[in-house]
Scaffold this motif. Structure first.
Motif: not given
Length: 171
Positions: A45-62
């Motif tokens: 719950n504390l890092y929910h948003d940051y995980a979303t941002f990380g996966f958005a970045g990984a999506l862009g990188g992939a």
């Protein structure tokens, strides 16, 4: 036989595709609030948003990796394997760092405070990872040396001692 000839190219493609689809899936999971509680001792719950941002970045990188794979399929050699393997991982972390830098006010950009705007910035960070690293390098030069683009290799304007050339620190 070169390692990429047999199954190497197909493996790289599958790896990038898994990151691409997996990032979309994880962003959907995080957006639907399906994940709660702790995972490996981390409160999701504390890092929910940051995980979303990380996966958005990984999506862009992939996505960028898949584009490069498609454009350079016949030129692919084993020296590029590491680049393809690390791209989504590095973009995951870079996207989170970008959002933290924006939230701290160190990086300035006219973007709304909405979740969609921050996800978009995270995606663009992943897609344009090389440009992001250039920006971070310039920011680091400016932040620690007080100038940017001076062409001195990041050592400051006076040999890298941080002073005024006389051995004294600036006042």
């Amino acid at each position: 036989m070169e390692p990429l000839q047999r199954f190497g190219k197909q493996s790289i493609f599958a790896y990038l595709l898994i990151w691409f689809i997996g990032s979309l899936w994880m962003m959907a999971m995080l957006g639907s609030d399906t994940l709660h509680g702790k995972l490996l001792g981390v409160d999701l719950n504390l890092y929910h948003d940051y995980a979303t941002f990380g996966f958005a970045g990984a999506l862009g990188g992939a996505l960028y990796g898949l584009r490069m794979f498609h454009e350079h399929y016949h030129d692919l050699t084993s020296q590029w394997v590491y680049w393809y393997l690390m791209r989504p991982i590095l973009c995951f972390g870079s996207a989170i760092v970008t959002i933290v830098l924006f939230e701290s006010g160190i990086l300035l950009l006219q973007v709304g405070d909405s979740m969609a705007a921050r996800i978009s910035v995270a995606f663009l960070t992943g897609y344009g990872y090389g440009k992001f690293m250039e920006k971070i390098r310039a920011l680091t030069d400016t932040f620690f040396n007080g100038n940017s683009g001076s062409g001195n290799g990041g050592n400051g304007g006076n040999g890298g001692n941080g002073g005024n050339g006389s051995g004294e620190l600036p006042k």
